[in-house]
Design a protein around this motif. Sequence first.
Motif: not given
Length: 85
Positions: A25-30, A52-61, A63-71
């Motif tokens: 959703x973040x990468x392809x959708x947004x 912004x999502x295509x260039x930077x927002x997806x990267x932030x998403x 990184x957040x997804x990695x932390x949520x997965x680990x948690x």
Amino acid sequence: MNNDAQAYWKANIRLVLGCLAVWFFISYGCGVLFAEPLNSIRILGGYPLGFWFAQQGSIYGFVILIFVYAWRMNQLDKKFGVQED
């Protein structure tokens, strides 16, 4: 394989599939599918939100997804008694 192991892997696969859905959703959708509608929203000095999502927002998403997965995996490991000490 006993019932606990099956339940653990079922929960693990469900978590991975959920993360993949968010990633898609973040990468392809947004970044691609919804870019035009998102571009009507301007952020940070006038940049289109779709760009912004295509260039930077997806990267932030991601990184957040990695932390949520680990948690969530740590919670899952503790629930089934396979946590690392």
